[in-house]
Design an enzyme around this catalytic site. Structure first.
Site, mmCIF file in Angstrom:
data_model
loop_
_atom_site.group_PDB
_atom_site.id
_atom_site.type_symbol
_atom_site.label_atom_id
_atom_site.label_comp_id
_atom_site.label_asym_id
_atom_site.label_seq_id
_atom_site.Cartn_x
_atom_site.Cartn_y
_atom_site.Cartn_z
ATOM 1 N N HIS B 214 29.429 49.080 -3.559
ATOM 2 C CA HIS B 214 29.425 47.951 -2.634
ATOM 3 C C HIS B 214 29.863 48.322 -1.223
ATOM 4 C CE1 HIS B 214 28.284 43.935 -1.753
ATOM 5 N NE2 HIS B 214 29.321 43.886 -0.947
ATOM 6 N N TYR B 218 28.414 48.282 3.269
ATOM 7 C CA TYR B 218 29.101 48.121 4.556
ATOM 8 C C TYR B 218 29.003 49.390 5.391
ATOM 9 C CZ TYR B 218 30.419 43.728 2.712
ATOM 10 O OH TYR B 218 30.334 42.471 2.180
ATOM 11 N N HIS B 365 17.145 39.663 -2.737
ATOM 12 C CA HIS B 365 18.380 39.604 -1.946
ATOM 13 C C HIS B 365 18.589 40.870 -1.121
ATOM 14 C CE1 HIS B 365 22.504 39.122 -0.727
ATOM 15 N NE2 HIS B 365 22.817 40.238 -1.344
ATOM 16 N N PHE B 366 18.533 42.038 -1.761
ATOM 17 C CA PHE B 366 18.907 43.208 -0.949
ATOM 18 C C PHE B 366 17.789 43.649 -0.015
ATOM 19 C CE2 PHE B 366 18.097 45.500 -5.082
ATOM 20 C CZ PHE B 366 17.034 46.279 -4.667
ATOM 21 N N HIS B 367 16.619 43.053 -0.173
ATOM 22 C CA HIS B 367 15.600 43.365 0.830
ATOM 23 C C HIS B 367 15.734 42.504 2.088
ATOM 24 C CE1 HIS B 367 13.659 45.885 -2.231
ATOM 25 N NE2 HIS B 367 13.132 46.491 -1.195
ATOM 26 N N ARG B 428 14.502 42.550 -13.592
ATOM 27 C CA ARG B 428 14.359 43.602 -12.587
ATOM 28 C C ARG B 428 13.724 44.848 -13.162
ATOM 29 N NH1 ARG B 428 19.838 45.170 -9.502
ATOM 30 N NH2 ARG B 428 18.598 46.607 -8.278
ATOM 31 N N ARG B 429 13.162 45.671 -12.272
ATOM 32 C CA ARG B 429 12.765 47.040 -12.604
ATOM 33 C C ARG B 429 11.746 47.102 -13.720
ATOM 34 N NH1 ARG B 429 18.977 47.114 -13.091
ATOM 35 N NH2 ARG B 429 19.647 47.814 -11.056
#
Lengths: 159, 537
Positions: B214, B218, B365-367, B428-429
């Protein structure tokens, strides 16, 4: 440190919003025990075949009427398959893996847990809607990961 | 190449190369999930492409770009890079490591995804190559810190330039984060993959991975914020609204962004609900500096609009330079982050996470967060950096103007589709959205829309790489423009509490210890069995 008035208002509001989010989480966790599956128990993944519980995975009904489902995940299937459980009764799933990490997701519900070799995942859910559900593996487990699909049949209780 | 900046330029060149390869891998996946056939489509190729896309985007593109940015800022803001020879050695180390890992992936020997969870085992060179990249980044961090300390001796009483303040915070965070990864990779995965150790505990490895995993985000986001705070207001024609709060924001990231890893492990056994709740609190806390950033940056842009004569409530927005590729990239990145941030708050919501855990929602989300907020900022910054690093004018400016908008539109289609498909349960995946061939009616249309988005994204990526390559080899030679940083409305002139990096680092270490010591010891309190290596790919 000089902070402009509007910025100060914004900072307090942002802090308040985050506290509100956390309050919602703590209240539901505290009052209704709403929490993610977090059971702590270990089991040897290399000798599952001789384990009294996971050697014969299946559905058992305890004396108090509650239902326990022991599931072994392995590339690329769940056993037992299909899984048959009654509607409107608490069902406790106990899951472990015989090889790599898998996922166990009853599609369309919040029954969703990681299945990790060496550990027993456990959570309890009540299915209100009778019918057939897909159980998908949602953690990559190898070339045929997408084929790792099981079936959950929720049966209406005969009165 | 402008000699002073050859280090920075070389790093950014590698970053763009990795990005280009990873983009091809990205579009292949989206087509495959949507069950759209293309030549050579197969399960094996799909998982090779998922692994290559993840590793090249998340580890190689980002790390090389950030190292390049760090060198450029050290050169410009501190006037020096201490140890250039060592820096080139680290560059070679990182490049060799990345290539070694990439080769084992492309040969199908390491289809373990970028999370490489044991007991799935990659080729040992995969772990060793990744380690070399991390070691290269450690050396880079040491060089930037050494350059700063040298500058500090000459300037004992003034705060560090804001860009350096942000980079230093990034580097401290990176050391804290990669400590967890080092334990996992050096202590567990490498000996196990070489057969020195027979079994390792997958849950322990996962916990160390997410100790790293995580704060890794950042590590990507903070350099993007450095660009937002120090370059964006200037490009927009305004001033930085609050210098002191920017400094606070970077320090808060150092303190708060490591002890949060369990929010990636909410669905895991082996960790008690109480400790997951502790990490939930820190996860929400680390949203706070982003809230503050949102205000400061938008206020800075409003200042820019008003300096250009805007009067009403909203007409300053129209006065902003939407045609500038750097500005457009960052502005669109920020809009994406508004949605991404709230999505993140849902993921972090302890029990609500069960609805979305490991579904296509997470990809969506992470895209919008990393794939747009960070990646689009870095692409925009590349347009800003290239003339300054190479002394060449951007070629194909029309394509550069269009590219960020293409990315935004493609990503909106891609991400919104996967968010909804995830809520409907698409795991996912998966190689195929229809799973075994008989499912997926409720999400199949969405996977097709996402594939359309991915094709648009691919053309945007292709445009970006084309502009970079043609500028690099054929851009008109010019006098390299100066690095102009935004001047604050109210500059911080004296050293203050936010400059006390040592103090904040100690606090961060204490928080990490509190958040991890007991739960990790708790794992050891139970009989543990471990798993031998497996390769089901």
């Amino acid at each position: 440190m000089h902070v402009e008035l509007y910025e100060r208002i914004w900072m307090w509001a942002a802090g308040g919003l985050l506290l509100l989010f956390l309050a919602a989480i703590f209240l539901t966790a505290g009052l209704h025990a709403v929490q993610p599956p977090s059971h702590v128990e270990t089991v040897d993944p290399t000798t599952l075949a001789s384990d009294p519980e996971f050697g014969k995975p299946g559905v058992t009904t305890r004396a108090d009427g509650s239902v326990v489902v022991s599931v072994v995940a392995q590339t690329f299937s769940f056993s037992p398959d299909p899984i048959e459980v009654p509607a409107n009764r608490p069902v406790t799933f106990r899951l472990t893996s015989a090889d790599v990490i898998h996922g166990f997701e009853v599609v369309g519900t919040n029954a969703n847990a990681m299945v990790i070799p060496g550990y027993v995942s456990q959570f309890t859910v009540t299915f209100e809607q009778p019918g057939e559900y897909i159980i998908g593996c949602n953690e990559y487990c190898g070339t045929l990961h997408h084929n790792m699909v099981g079936k959950l049949i929720v049966k209406r209780e005969s009165p | 190449m402008n000699g002073r900046h050859s280090l920075a330029a070389a790093h950014i060149g590698v970053a763009v190369g990795a990005f280009g390869v990873a983009s091809v891998m990205g579009v292949l996946q989206a087509l495959s999930v949507a069950d759209i056939s293309f030549p050579y489509r197969s399960e094996a190729l799909y998982y090779i492409s998922v692994t290559a896309h993840g590793v090249l985007m998340a580890l190689v593109f980002t790390t090389f770009f950030i190292m390049g940015l760090g060198y450029a800022l050290a050169q410009e803001s501190l006037g020096r890079i201490i140890g250039r020879g060592l820096a080139w050695f680290a560059f070679a180390l990182g490049l060799v490591g990345s290539v070694a890992a990439a080769v084992t992936i492309l040969r199908g020997q390491s289809s373990v995804l970028y999370t490489f969870y044991p007991p799935m085992k990659a080729h040992p060179l995969f772990y060793i190559g990744a380690t070399l990249l991390i070691v290269a980044s450690w050396i880079w961090g040491g060089i930037v810190i050494a350059s700063y300390r040298c500058w500090r001796r000459e300037h004992p009483a003034v705060p560090a330039p804001l860009s350096i303040h942000g980079m230093l915070a990034t580097i401290i965070l990176w050391y804290l984060a990669t400590a967890g990864l080092a334990v996992e990779v050096l202590g567990m995965l490498i000996p196990w993959s070489l057969g020195v150790v027979g079994k390792i505990d997958p849950e322990l490895a996962r916990s160390f991975f997410w100790w790293f995993g995580h704060p890794l985000v950042y590590f990507w986001l903070m350099p993007a914020y450095v660009l937002w705070y120090t370059v964006l207001p200037r490009v927009a024609g305004g001033k930085l609204f609050s210098d002191s709060l920017a400094r606070m924001v970077f320090i808060l990231f150092v303190v708060l962004s490591v002890p949060v890893g369990f929010h990636h492990q909410f669905a895991d056994p082996g960790i008690s609900a109480h400790w997951k709740l502790v990490h939930t609190v820190t996860t929400y806390a680390v949203l706070y500096p982003s809230f503050v950033t949102a205000f400061t940056i938008i206020a800075s842009l409003e200042v820019a609009g008003r300096m250009k004569g805007a009067r009403g409530l909203f007409d300053w927005i129209g006065k902003l330079p939407w045609g500038d590729p750097f500005f457009a990239s960052v502005a669109l990145a920020m809009i994406s982050f508004t949605f991404g941030g709230f999505g993140g708050a849902i993921n972090a919501a302890f029990a609500m996470n069960s609805m979305v855990h490991n579904t296509a929602w997470i990809m969506g989300h992470f895209h919008v967060t990393l794939g747009t907020t960070v990646a689009l900022t870095f692409m925009g910054a590349t347009y800003w950096l290239l003339p300054r690093l190479l002394g060449r004018e951007i070629r194909l400016p029309g394509l550069a103007h269009l590219q960020p908008y293409l990315w935004f539109v493609g990503m909106a289609l891609f991400s919104i589709s996967y968010h909804i498909a995830g809520l409907r349960g698409l795991p996912r995946r998966v190689y195929s959205g229809s799973l075994t061939g008989e499912y997926g009616a409720s999400w199949h249309g969405l996977t097709r829309l996402a594939a359309l988005g991915a094709v648009i994204l691919f053309f945007s990526a292709l445009s970006f790489v084309t502009v970079v390559v043609s500028t690099w080899i054929g851009g008109k030679k010019i006098q390299a423009p100066a690095f102009e940083f935004a001047s604050p409305l109210r500059p911080v002139t004296a050293l203050g509490v936010w400059d006390r990096f040592g103090l904040w680092t100690v606090l961060a270490v204490v928080l990490v210890a509190v958040a991890y010591a007991y739960p990790l010891l708790h794992l050891f309190a139970h009989p543990r069995y471990g798993s031998p290596p497996l390769q089901p790919f």
